[in-house]
Scaffold this motif. Structure first.
Motif, PDB file in Angstrom:
ATOM      1  N   LYS A 238      44.470  24.942 -23.460  1.00 29.11           N
ATOM      2  CA  LYS A 238      46.011  24.760 -22.875  1.00 29.11           C
ATOM      3  C   LYS A 238      46.340  24.348 -21.811  1.00 29.11           C
ATOM      4  CE  LYS A 238      45.570  30.030 -23.542  1.00 29.11           C
ATOM      5  NZ  LYS A 238      44.718  31.033 -23.156  1.00 29.11           N
ATOM      6  N   TYR A 239      47.631  24.460 -22.419  1.00 32.26           N
ATOM      7  CA  TYR A 239      48.382  23.647 -20.824  1.00 32.26           C
ATOM      8  C   TYR A 239      50.443  24.191 -20.651  1.00 32.26           C
ATOM      9  CZ  TYR A 239      45.758  19.146 -21.962  1.00 32.26           C
ATOM     10  OH  TYR A 239      44.600  18.890 -23.054  1.00 32.26           O
TER      11      TYR A 239
ATOM     12  N   LEU B   4      53.381  23.323 -19.358  1.00 38.39           N
ATOM     13  CA  LEU B   4      54.528  22.829 -18.902  1.00 38.39           C
ATOM     14  C   LEU B   4      55.501  23.325 -18.426  1.00 38.39           C
ATOM     15  CD1 LEU B   4      55.268  21.673 -23.185  1.00 38.39           C
ATOM     16  CD2 LEU B   4      53.553  20.880 -20.971  1.00 38.39           C
TER      17      LEU B   4
ATOM     18  N   LEU C 232      45.215  16.052 -24.054  1.00 38.73           N
ATOM     19  CA  LEU C 232      46.175  15.998 -23.579  1.00 38.73           C
ATOM     20  C   LEU C 232      47.055  15.258 -24.323  1.00 38.73           C
ATOM     21  CD1 LEU C 232      48.181  15.744 -20.649  1.00 38.73           C
ATOM     22  CD2 LEU C 232      46.778  13.720 -19.980  1.00 38.73           C
TER      23      LEU C 232
ATOM     24  N   ALA D 189      49.862  17.233 -25.870  1.00 39.14           N
ATOM     25  CA  ALA D 189      50.727  17.874 -24.997  1.00 39.14           C
ATOM     26  C   ALA D 189      51.806  16.723 -24.300  1.00 39.14           C
ATOM     27  CB  ALA D 189      49.838  18.426 -23.644  1.00 39.14           C
ATOM     28  N   ILE D 190      51.253  15.928 -24.193  1.00 36.69           N
ATOM     29  CA  ILE D 190      52.283  14.435 -23.305  1.00 36.69           C
ATOM     30  C   ILE D 190      53.493  14.488 -25.254  1.00 36.69           C
ATOM     31  CG2 ILE D 190      52.646  12.296 -23.178  1.00 36.69           C
ATOM     32  CD1 ILE D 190      49.484  12.190 -21.834  1.00 36.69           C
TER      33      ILE D 190
ATOM     34  N   ALA E  34      55.393  17.576 -24.937  1.00 32.82           N
ATOM     35  CA  ALA E  34      56.540  17.688 -23.689  1.00 32.82           C
ATOM     36  C   ALA E  34      57.602  16.041 -23.715  1.00 32.82           C
ATOM     37  CB  ALA E  34      55.486  17.214 -22.630  1.00 32.82           C
TER      38      ALA E  34
ATOM     39  N   HIS F 261      60.919  17.949 -25.887  1.00 27.74           N
ATOM     40  CA  HIS F 261      61.132  18.968 -25.177  1.00 27.74           C
ATOM     41  C   HIS F 261      62.878  17.906 -24.650  1.00 27.74           C
ATOM     42  CE1 HIS F 261      62.835  22.248 -22.565  1.00 27.74           C
ATOM     43  NE2 HIS F 261      62.204  23.259 -23.007  1.00 27.74           N
TER      44      HIS F 261
ATOM     45  N   ILE G 213      59.247  17.135 -16.603  1.00 27.40           N
ATOM     46  CA  ILE G 213      58.397  17.931 -17.591  1.00 27.40           C
ATOM     47  C   ILE G 213      56.711  17.836 -16.623  1.00 27.40           C
ATOM     48  CG2 ILE G 213      56.757  19.012 -19.102  1.00 27.40           C
ATOM     49  CD1 ILE G 213      59.767  18.169 -20.556  1.00 27.40           C
ATOM     50  N   GLU G 214      56.079  18.695 -15.944  1.00 24.33           N
ATOM     51  CA  GLU G 214      55.038  18.226 -15.053  1.00 24.33           C
ATOM     52  C   GLU G 214      53.420  18.979 -16.247  1.00 24.33           C
ATOM     53  OE1 GLU G 214      54.323  19.528 -11.429  1.00 24.33           O
ATOM     54  OE2 GLU G 214      52.452  19.258 -11.768  1.00 24.33           O
ATOM     55  N   ILE G 215      52.270  18.194 -16.591  1.00 24.79           N
ATOM     56  CA  ILE G 215      51.810  19.006 -17.630  1.00 24.79           C
ATOM     57  C   ILE G 215      50.382  19.323 -16.467  1.00 24.79           C
ATOM     58  CG2 ILE G 215      49.949  19.034 -20.103  1.00 24.79           C
ATOM     59  CD1 ILE G 215      52.050  17.038 -20.170  1.00 24.79           C
ATOM     60  N   ARG G 216      49.727  20.665 -16.647  1.00 26.81           N
ATOM     61  CA  ARG G 216      48.582  20.642 -15.828  1.00 26.81           C
ATOM     62  C   ARG G 216      48.112  21.332 -17.151  1.00 26.81           C
ATOM     63  NH1 ARG G 216      49.139  22.891 -10.170  1.00 26.81           N
ATOM     64  NH2 ARG G 216      51.371  21.377  -9.442  1.00 26.81           N
TER      65      ARG G 216
END
Length: 113
Positions: free
Chosen positions: A2-3, A5, A81, A84-85, A88, A91, A99-102
């Motif tokens: 899970k990430y 955004l 990741l 996820a990138i 993001a 978007h 957009i910060e991804i954690r």
């Protein structure tokens, strides 16, 4: 994995609040990666809580002075990741804000009764 955004922008980002996501949401639903998300009220409506020496300290507004604030979030679940990138970057907010991804650290489920 899970990430989260975190969709960030400066005061000009409010101009895009009703733009929609241009098909991003539909694509992500088809891919089955979205687990949740929402837009947030303006940072001026935020309340920051700190506890120091057992005293609750409240501050109006965000926790730090900054030009960009979090305006929304999306929780996704994807392979890694790199995916996820890729999500993001598609978007629409990535085109006018950041957009910060954690990564989300999975922990025990809270006992809610």
């Amino acid at each position: 994995m899970k990430y989260l955004l975190m969709i960030c922008g400066d005061e000009t980002a409010a101009e895009h609040a009703n733009d929609g996501c241009g098909g991003w949401s539909e694509e992500m639903e088809r891919r089955g990666v979205v687990r949740g998300g929402a837009g947030l009220a303006p940072a001026t409506d935020a309340t920051t809580v700190r506890v120091r020496d057992a005293e609750v300290l409240l501050t109006d507004g965000p926790f730090a002075e900054t030009k960009e604030v979090v305006g929304g979030f999306v929780l996704i679940e994807c392979a890694d990741l790199d995916e996820a990138i890729e999500i993001a970057a598609k978007h629409p907010a990535a085109g006018y804000g950041t957009i910060e991804i954690r990564p989300v650290i999975d922990g025990p489920t809270p006992d809610v009764q």
